[in-house]
Scaffold this motif. Structure first.
Motif, short mmCIF file in Angstrom:
data_model
loop_
_atom_site.label_atom_id
_atom_site.label_comp_id
_atom_site.label_asym_id
_atom_site.label_seq_id
_atom_site.Cartn_x
_atom_site.Cartn_y
_atom_site.Cartn_z
N MET A 178 0.81 -1.21 0.00
CA MET A 178 0.00 0.00 0.00
C MET A 178 0.85 1.27 0.00
O MET A 178 0.36 2.31 -0.40
CB MET A 178 -0.93 0.03 1.20
CG MET A 178 -2.04 -0.98 1.15
SD MET A 178 -3.10 -0.67 -0.24
CE MET A 178 -4.55 -1.45 0.28
N LEU A 179 2.08 1.18 0.47
CA LEU A 179 2.92 2.37 0.55
C LEU A 179 3.30 2.91 -0.83
O LEU A 179 3.77 4.03 -0.94
CB LEU A 179 4.17 2.09 1.38
CG LEU A 179 3.90 1.78 2.86
CD1 LEU A 179 5.18 1.43 3.58
CD2 LEU A 179 3.19 2.94 3.55
N LYS A 180 3.07 2.13 -1.88
CA LYS A 180 3.34 2.58 -3.24
C LYS A 180 2.05 2.99 -3.95
O LYS A 180 1.96 2.98 -5.17
CB LYS A 180 4.07 1.50 -4.02
CG LYS A 180 5.45 1.23 -3.45
CD LYS A 180 6.22 0.25 -4.27
CE LYS A 180 7.56 0.04 -3.59
NZ LYS A 180 8.51 -0.63 -4.43
N SER A 181 1.05 3.34 -3.17
CA SER A 181 -0.26 3.74 -3.71
C SER A 181 -0.13 4.95 -4.62
O SER A 181 0.74 5.79 -4.44
CB SER A 181 -1.21 4.07 -2.56
OG SER A 181 -1.58 2.92 -1.87
N ILE A 238 -3.06 0.59 -6.44
CA ILE A 238 -1.85 0.09 -5.79
C ILE A 238 -0.90 -0.51 -6.83
O ILE A 238 0.06 -1.16 -6.49
CB ILE A 238 -2.16 -0.94 -4.70
CG1 ILE A 238 -3.01 -2.09 -5.22
CG2 ILE A 238 -2.81 -0.28 -3.52
CD1 ILE A 238 -3.20 -3.21 -4.22
N GLY A 239 -1.16 -0.24 -8.09
CA GLY A 239 -0.30 -0.68 -9.17
C GLY A 239 -0.45 0.24 -10.36
O GLY A 239 -1.19 1.22 -10.32
N GLU A 240 0.25 -0.09 -11.44
CA GLU A 240 0.15 0.71 -12.66
C GLU A 240 -1.28 0.62 -13.19
O GLU A 240 -1.91 -0.44 -13.14
CB GLU A 240 1.13 0.20 -13.70
CG GLU A 240 2.58 0.38 -13.31
CD GLU A 240 2.96 1.83 -13.10
OE1 GLU A 240 2.51 2.71 -13.89
OE2 GLU A 240 3.70 2.12 -12.15
N LEU A 275 -1.57 5.92 4.98
CA LEU A 275 -1.13 4.67 4.38
C LEU A 275 -0.22 3.90 5.32
O LEU A 275 0.67 4.47 5.95
CB LEU A 275 -0.37 4.94 3.09
CG LEU A 275 -1.21 5.03 1.82
CD1 LEU A 275 -2.13 6.22 1.88
CD2 LEU A 275 -0.33 5.08 0.61
N ALA A 276 -0.47 2.61 5.38
CA ALA A 276 0.35 1.65 6.11
C ALA A 276 0.73 0.57 5.11
O ALA A 276 0.17 0.50 4.02
CB ALA A 276 -0.45 1.06 7.29
N PRO A 277 1.68 -0.30 5.45
CA PRO A 277 2.07 -1.35 4.50
C PRO A 277 0.91 -2.25 4.06
O PRO A 277 0.91 -2.75 2.93
CB PRO A 277 3.11 -2.17 5.27
CG PRO A 277 3.69 -1.20 6.24
CD PRO A 277 2.54 -0.31 6.63
N THR A 311 0.72 3.07 10.34
CA THR A 311 0.63 4.24 9.47
C THR A 311 2.01 4.86 9.29
O THR A 311 2.70 5.15 10.26
CB THR A 311 -0.36 5.28 10.02
OG1 THR A 311 -1.66 4.67 10.09
CG2 THR A 311 -0.43 6.50 9.14
N ARG A 312 2.39 5.05 8.03
CA ARG A 312 3.72 5.59 7.72
C ARG A 312 3.69 6.92 6.97
O ARG A 312 4.60 7.71 7.06
CB ARG A 312 4.50 4.59 6.87
CG ARG A 312 4.68 3.25 7.53
CD ARG A 312 6.05 3.12 8.15
NE ARG A 312 6.19 1.93 8.96
CZ ARG A 312 6.21 0.68 8.52
NH1 ARG A 312 6.09 0.46 7.24
NH2 ARG A 312 6.34 -0.32 9.35
#
Length: 116
Positions: free
Chosen positions: A1-4, A19-21, A74-76, A99-100
């Protein structure tokens, strides 16, 4: 999720999370990924711990023409999102667990973030 990734339609304000391309369109327009800037003076994301949660607040106009459209945490393994509306308050509470990153979207100036 961190690459949302977040996409926002400039016509209707629709918010799309990926969460992806993805190739995402709305109203016949191919949407571009919103690129987050670091939280700054005019879009400062204030984060406080209150009762075991993050209390997120922004001192930002909330008029019909200029407002914060959403706040997200967002969290992992999860995303928490709160939709905001003009004439309301630019604030939300989020669970702290993992949460990061916190995001805020201004309908005029775009996406902002703060890493925790």
């Amino acid at each position: 999720m961190l690459k949302s990734k977040f996409y926002v339609c400039p016509i209707c304000g629709n918010i799309i999370h990926s969460i992806g391309e993805a190739a995402i369109s709305c109203h016949g327009i191919l949407l571009q990924e919103e690129v987050a800037e670091e939280s700054e003076e005019d879009h400062y994301i204030d984060v406080q711990v209150s009762e075991g949660e993050y209390f997120v607040h922004m001192d930002h106009p909330m008029t019909k023409d200029h407002y914060i459209s959403f706040l997200a945490a967002l969290a992992p393994d999860r995303i928490q999102m709160v939709k905001l509306y003009p004439e309301g308050n630019a604030q939300a509470r989020f669970q702290m667990a993992g949460t990061r990153i916190l995001f805020a979207y201004c309908n005029r100036e775009g996406l902002f973030k703060v890493k925790l």
